[in-house]
Every structure is written in C-alpha cells, then in structure tokens.
Design a protein around this motif. Structure first.
Motif, PDB file in Angstrom:
ATOM      1  N   ILE A   2       0.873  -1.125  -0.232  1.00  0.00           N
ATOM      2  CA  ILE A   2      -0.002   0.055   0.111  1.00  0.00           C
ATOM      3  C   ILE A   2       0.905   1.366  -0.055  1.00  0.00           C
ATOM      4  N   LYS A   3       0.490   2.313  -0.695  1.00  0.00           N
ATOM      5  CA  LYS A   3       1.126   3.676  -0.582  1.00  0.00           C
ATOM      6  C   LYS A   3       0.104   4.711  -0.267  1.00  0.00           C
ATOM      7  N   LEU A   4       0.688   5.437   0.711  1.00  0.00           N
ATOM      8  CA  LEU A   4      -0.191   6.384   1.187  1.00  0.00           C
ATOM      9  C   LEU A   4       0.421   7.647   0.896  1.00  0.00           C
ATOM     10  N   GLY A  23      -2.174  -2.770  11.274  1.00  0.00           N
ATOM     11  CA  GLY A  23      -0.672  -3.501  11.212  1.00  0.00           C
ATOM     12  C   GLY A  23      -0.502  -3.949   9.666  1.00  0.00           C
ATOM     13  N   LEU A  24      -1.021  -2.924   8.890  1.00  0.00           N
ATOM     14  CA  LEU A  24      -0.907  -3.080   7.620  1.00  0.00           C
ATOM     15  C   LEU A  24       0.480  -2.467   6.881  1.00  0.00           C
ATOM     16  N   PRO A  25       1.283  -3.158   6.484  1.00  0.00           N
ATOM     17  CA  PRO A  25       2.475  -2.564   5.745  1.00  0.00           C
ATOM     18  C   PRO A  25       2.114  -1.532   4.571  1.00  0.00           C
ATOM     19  N   TYR A  26       2.947  -0.522   4.823  1.00  0.00           N
ATOM     20  CA  TYR A  26       2.654   0.667   3.798  1.00  0.00           C
ATOM     21  C   TYR A  26       3.677   1.380   3.640  1.00  0.00           C
ATOM     22  N   ALA A  54      -4.246  10.216  -0.419  1.00  0.00           N
ATOM     23  CA  ALA A  54      -4.863   9.051  -1.473  1.00  0.00           C
ATOM     24  C   ALA A  54      -3.972   8.149  -1.049  1.00  0.00           C
ATOM     25  N   LEU A  55      -4.633   6.735  -1.762  1.00  0.00           N
ATOM     26  CA  LEU A  55      -4.157   5.491  -1.235  1.00  0.00           C
ATOM     27  C   LEU A  55      -4.157   4.638  -2.710  1.00  0.00           C
ATOM     28  N   VAL A  56      -2.998   3.721  -2.723  1.00  0.00           N
ATOM     29  CA  VAL A  56      -2.834   2.916  -3.797  1.00  0.00           C
ATOM     30  C   VAL A  56      -2.414   1.649  -3.295  1.00  0.00           C
ATOM     31  N   ASP A  57      -3.423   0.703  -3.687  1.00  0.00           N
ATOM     32  CA  ASP A  57      -3.443  -0.707  -3.094  1.00  0.00           C
ATOM     33  C   ASP A  57      -3.512  -1.573  -4.434  1.00  0.00           C
ATOM     34  N   GLY A  58      -2.254  -1.867  -4.856  1.00  0.00           N
ATOM     35  CA  GLY A  58      -2.484  -2.702  -6.122  1.00  0.00           C
ATOM     36  C   GLY A  58      -3.168  -1.851  -7.300  1.00  0.00           C
TER      37      GLY A  58
END
Length: 233
Positions: A2-4, A23-26, A54-58
């Motif tokens: 994930i990118k925050l 506890g999500l890796p980001y 904004a968030l990019v998850d795959g």
C-alpha cells in the motif's frame, strides 16, 4: 505494498492511524502541499481533486479520507461495528457527518479566521457558528458512550480523531472546556501506540513550514482569479 500519499494534516492523519492500528505494511509518499505538489500531474492522476490523502493498493486507487477508511475496513474486516442494519446505519451516518460536516466546516473556520483577507466578519461568524454546532453534536453523541458507535472502537472514532487534534485551532483555546466528551475520546486515542506512530510520521519527512507566497499560491489558487481581475481593471 500500500502507498499512502501523505501530508501531516487531519485527513491523512486518520488514514495513517487506521493503517497503524491494522498493522498493514505501507509506504508513505510525502506530498508537500505548501510547495504545490498536490497539483502535479502525477498526483492528480491518482487524486483528481488535488487533495491529500490518496491511497494506492495494487489496482485499487482510493481518494477521499473517509472513502479510504471504509475501503481499508472492508479490506481487513477490522474496526467495523457488528454487522446489523442498525449498527451499519449508525456507522455510515456518523462517518458521513464527519466527512460532510466536521471536516469542511472546521477547515473553513480555520481558513477564514487565520488566512482570509479582510473584510471577513460574516464568513468568520458563519463558519465559527457551524463548526461549533457540529462539534457540539459530536460531544452530545459521546455523552454516555465510550466511542462514537458505543463500546467498540471503530473507523468512525479514527475519523473524529483526525480533526479533534485541531480543535483549539478550529474553535478557540478554551474549546475543550465545552467539549469534554470529545476531549476524553481524543485523549484515549492519543494514548494508543498506533496513534503515536501515526503522529510520528510528520517528523520523519521534511514538509515546508513557511507560509510564504509560494504556499499561498499552492493552497489558495482561487486568489489568482482575484489578482487577474484586479490587473484587468
């Protein structure tokens, strides 16, 4: 991973809190709004509204902080209320109350009190009144409840936390005396290790602090229209 896309302001902060709690890796991608990085074409391709976060998850791209909270809650199954119509109705109602009331009116109250040019009495009065009204509704909701939806800590509390951190600036230095239940919630969440990690993000990245002409152009692009009109006259 994930990118925050992050700036240390209320809306990105609540997303960072969720990620830390879950506890999500980001990966944090800093967006310095006082330098105008939110207007860059590569960021606007992710968030057409040119706002953080904004968030990019795959393949998933999500913008608007409250939409991100819902996305992450549904993805992980965490920080949701029980799956009943009553509980989910309350969740959606109060989350949207933060999204359409607390956030916008708090933001405008700050803008007109601290940044808008004179004359501004009417605007300050309007947004101060509405910000107080919305925060008072939240305080009344929390009277007799530990959290916004009852006894369970949820994404709605995280949404409130993001803005509650700014209450003295939004309202006034004595606001906590009139909002004791919101202050209680803020203090409880602040004591959580995840909140402390979310707050620490601001210190890990260099963001512009000066409020100079570059920052004004980046944050208030509407002023260019006024200047153009003045030049034309």
């Amino acid at each position: 991973m994930i990118k925050l896309y992050y700036h240390p302001s209320p809306n990105p902060a609540k997303v960072a809190l969720f990620l830390e709690e879950a506890g999500l890796p980001y990966e944090v991608v800093p967006v310095d709004t006082r330098k105008g990085e939110q207007h860059a074409p590569e960021f606007r391709a992710i968030n057409p509204n040119a706002k953080t976060p904004a968030l990019v998850d795959g393949d998933a791209v999500v913008f608007d902080s409250n939409a991100i909270l819902l996305y992450l809650a549904e993805k992980t199954g965490q920080f949701l209320p029980e799956d009943t119509p009553a509980a989910r109705g309350a969740m959606h109602s109060w989350l949207m109350f933060v999204a359409t009331g607390i956030g916008p009116y708090s933001g405008q109250a700050v803008h007109f009190r601290h940044f808008a040019p004179e004359p501004k009495d009417y605007a300050v009065n309007r947004y101060d009144f509405e910000a107080w009204r919305h925060w008072t509704i939240l305080d009344e909701r929390l009277a007799g409840r530990r959290y916004m939806l009852g006894d369970t800590y949820t994404l709605v509390d995280m949404a409130v936390w993001g803005w509650a951190r700014a209450v003295p600036r939004v309202l006034d230095a004595g606001a906590w005396e009139k909002l004791p239940n919101v202050k209680r919630l803020l203090d409880e969440i602040n004591a959580r290790p995840a909140a402390q990690r979310a707050e620490a993000l601001a210190k890990r990245h260099a963001f512009k602090s000066d409020f100079d002409d570059e920052a004004r152009r980046a944050l208030f692009p509407q002023n260019a229209r006024l200047q153009a009109g003045a030049g034309g006259a």
